[in-house]
Design an enzyme around this catalytic site. Structure first.
Site, mmCIF file in Angstrom:
data_model
loop_
_atom_site.group_PDB
_atom_site.id
_atom_site.type_symbol
_atom_site.label_atom_id
_atom_site.label_comp_id
_atom_site.label_asym_id
_atom_site.label_seq_id
_atom_site.Cartn_x
_atom_site.Cartn_y
_atom_site.Cartn_z
ATOM 1 N N CYS A 162 -2.091 -32.198 4.866
ATOM 2 C CA CYS A 162 -2.725 -31.760 6.068
ATOM 3 C C CYS A 162 -1.852 -32.095 7.223
ATOM 4 O O CYS A 162 -2.099 -31.647 8.428
ATOM 5 C CB CYS A 162 -4.029 -31.962 6.155
ATOM 6 S SG CYS A 162 -5.017 -31.911 4.660
ATOM 7 N N HIS A 203 -5.510 -30.286 13.125
ATOM 8 C CA HIS A 203 -5.829 -30.073 11.873
ATOM 9 C C HIS A 203 -7.253 -29.394 11.686
ATOM 10 O O HIS A 203 -8.039 -30.148 12.239
ATOM 11 C CB HIS A 203 -5.221 -31.044 10.968
ATOM 12 C CG HIS A 203 -5.956 -30.466 9.555
ATOM 13 N ND1 HIS A 203 -5.682 -29.208 9.066
ATOM 14 C CD2 HIS A 203 -6.319 -31.446 8.587
ATOM 15 C CE1 HIS A 203 -6.304 -29.446 7.618
ATOM 16 N NE2 HIS A 203 -6.722 -30.674 7.451
ATOM 17 N N ASN A 217 -10.160 -24.823 5.989
ATOM 18 C CA ASN A 217 -9.087 -25.668 6.181
ATOM 19 C C ASN A 217 -8.039 -25.291 5.353
ATOM 20 O O ASN A 217 -8.133 -25.116 4.054
ATOM 21 C CB ASN A 217 -9.664 -27.074 5.503
ATOM 22 C CG ASN A 217 -8.884 -28.297 5.462
ATOM 23 O OD1 ASN A 217 -7.422 -27.866 5.571
ATOM 24 N ND2 ASN A 217 -9.035 -29.314 5.381
HETATM 25 O O1 LIG Z 1 -21.524 -33.695 3.807
HETATM 26 C C1 LIG Z 1 -20.884 -33.429 4.572
HETATM 27 O O2 LIG Z 1 -21.205 -33.034 5.712
HETATM 28 C C2 LIG Z 1 -19.398 -32.952 4.253
HETATM 29 C C3 LIG Z 1 -18.746 -34.572 4.298
HETATM 30 C C4 LIG Z 1 -17.462 -34.148 3.784
HETATM 31 N N1 LIG Z 1 -16.686 -33.069 4.546
HETATM 32 C C5 LIG Z 1 -15.412 -33.269 4.975
HETATM 33 C C6 LIG Z 1 -14.700 -34.412 4.502
HETATM 34 C C7 LIG Z 1 -13.387 -34.427 4.829
HETATM 35 C C8 LIG Z 1 -12.551 -33.408 5.244
HETATM 36 C C9 LIG Z 1 -11.365 -33.658 5.483
HETATM 37 C C10 LIG Z 1 -10.389 -33.114 4.997
HETATM 38 C C11 LIG Z 1 -9.225 -33.132 5.009
HETATM 39 C C12 LIG Z 1 -8.007 -32.472 4.288
HETATM 40 O O3 LIG Z 1 -7.446 -31.463 4.908
HETATM 41 C C13 LIG Z 1 -8.582 -33.700 6.163
HETATM 42 C C14 LIG Z 1 -9.484 -34.337 7.146
HETATM 43 C C15 LIG Z 1 -10.789 -34.069 6.750
HETATM 44 CL CL1 LIG Z 1 -12.033 -35.103 7.790
HETATM 45 C C16 LIG Z 1 -13.430 -32.185 5.693
HETATM 46 N N2 LIG Z 1 -14.831 -32.185 5.206
HETATM 47 C C17 LIG Z 1 -17.270 -31.615 4.691
HETATM 48 C C18 LIG Z 1 -18.841 -31.965 5.018
#
Ligand SMILES: O=C(O)C1CCN(c2ccc(-c3cc(CO)ccc3Cl)cn2)CC1
EC number: 2.3.1.180
Length: 324
Positions: free
Chosen positions: A111, A249, A279
């Site tokens: 990313c 990002h 994403n």
């Molecule tokens: O339980 C919840 O709230 C969930 C918890 C987990 N979540 C996440 C976690 C990590 C990411 C993420 C991914 C990348 C890769 O591009 C980079 C940066 C990030 Cl911070 C996106 N979402 C969704 C909601």
């Protein structure tokens, strides 16, 4: 020789998949997805691979800038979902747009890939060897997602975007950069591992699907991204108050809120379109940048100061301070 951004472009697959559609495919719901991520829809490829998404984004850039494919001197594609190991997706884009037999290669920094590719492209232009370079970020995340794993399947989308860099003697657009990695935490986000299986081994050790320790990636982003944004601004002798827009990002809306809070800046400084696209990994920054330039929120030549910042698998993270 200096490098400047001449224009941007993007392309997303036509198929729109809403949260409600995902509710019918797995045990999830619109309310959870929207409140926990900010995502409402995502675009999912119906057969177009990464090189086609990138090729169409490149054609959009050429049309918007009036530069012909034959004038392009190099192509860099940032992707963690290449069409394959070889040929590179960049070589397929070279063919797709009908460019000369130029330098074309892929960069994999997940990313943060577009930031890495833009940093490399800027240096190539600064060398004085090249006049025009295409810097693309493109992903078909849907082909590495386990569509039975609701913890990741609802987060990602497909798309491509990019910018045209050109050599100029006038003022530099690129004021500073801050780019990092930490392989010791690479296991937090993995995909497509090619473990050693050959005539010495019997089992086929393959894990093609994306796997993510969401909590650790979330915590990493909150800790490292604010520091990178502050460093890239202040090491270039500017203040956060002089930044007009942050193009980050698009991983999770709550991440942007947390970063803004840590930096004590208004969350409105962060442009967002995660609601529409989810994403899209290395494509998210250029898709958003193209949207901002197309709708006039940002204008090339305006001298506005923007920060681009990426973060994710590797682990990788990086920021660039740019004057438009
Ligand atoms: O339980 C919840 O709230 C969930 C918890 C987990 N979540 C996440 C976690 C990590 C990411 C993420 C991914 C990348 C890769 O591009 C980079 C940066 C990030 Cl911070 C996106 N979402 C969704 C909601």
């Amino acid at each position: 020789m200096k490098a400047k951004i001449m224009g941007a472009g993007s392309y997303v697959p036509h198929k729109v998949v809403s949260n409600a559609m995902l509710e019918k495919m797995m045990d999830t719901n619109d309310e959870w997805i929207r409140t926990r991520t900010g995502i409402e829809t995502r675009h999912i490829s119906e057969g177009e691979n990464t090189s086609v998404l990138c090729g169409k984004a490149a054609m959009d850039i050429l049309e918007k800038t009036g530069i012909s494919a034959k004038e392009i001197d190099f192509i860099i594609v940032a992707t963690m979902t290449p069409d394959g190991l070889s040929p590179s997706t960049a070589c397929l884009v070279q063919d797709y747009i009908g460019a000369k037999p130029i330098m074309a290669f892929d960069v994999n920094a997940a990313c943060s890939g577009f930031i890495y590719a833009l940093s490399i492209g800027e240096k190539l232009i600064q060398s004085g060897t090249f006049q025009y370079g295409l810097i693309l970020g493109g992903e078909v995340m849907s082909k590495i997602i386990d569509w039975q794993d609701r913890s990741t399947a609802v987060l990602f989308g497909d798309g491509a975007g990019g910018i045209l860099l050109s050599a100029t003697e006038t003022e530099n657009s690129f004021l500073g950069e801050d780019i990092h990695s930490d392989g010791s935490r690479g296991e937090s986000l993995t995909a497509g591992s090619h473990l050693v299986t050959n005539f010495h081994t019997k089992e086929n050790l393959e894990n093609r699907f994306l796997q993510m320790d969401g909590r650790s990636i979330f915590d990493f982003a909150i800790r490292s991204v604010p520091e990178s944004i502050r460093t890239v601004v202040e090491s270039s002798n500017y203040t956060l108050g002089e930044v007009d827009c942050i193009v980050a990002h698009q991983a999770n809306y709550r991440i942007l809120q947390a970063i803004a809070k840590k930096l004590k800046i208004p969350v409105e400084l962060f442009a967002t379109n995660i609601a529409k696209y989810g994403n899209t990994s290395a494509a998210s920054i250029p898709i958003l940048l193209d949207e901002l330039l197309t709708n006039g929120d940002l204008v090339l030549g305006s001298k506005k100061k923007i920060v681009l910042t990426g973060f994710g698998g590797g682990l990788t993270w990086g920021s660039m301070l740019i004057q438009l």
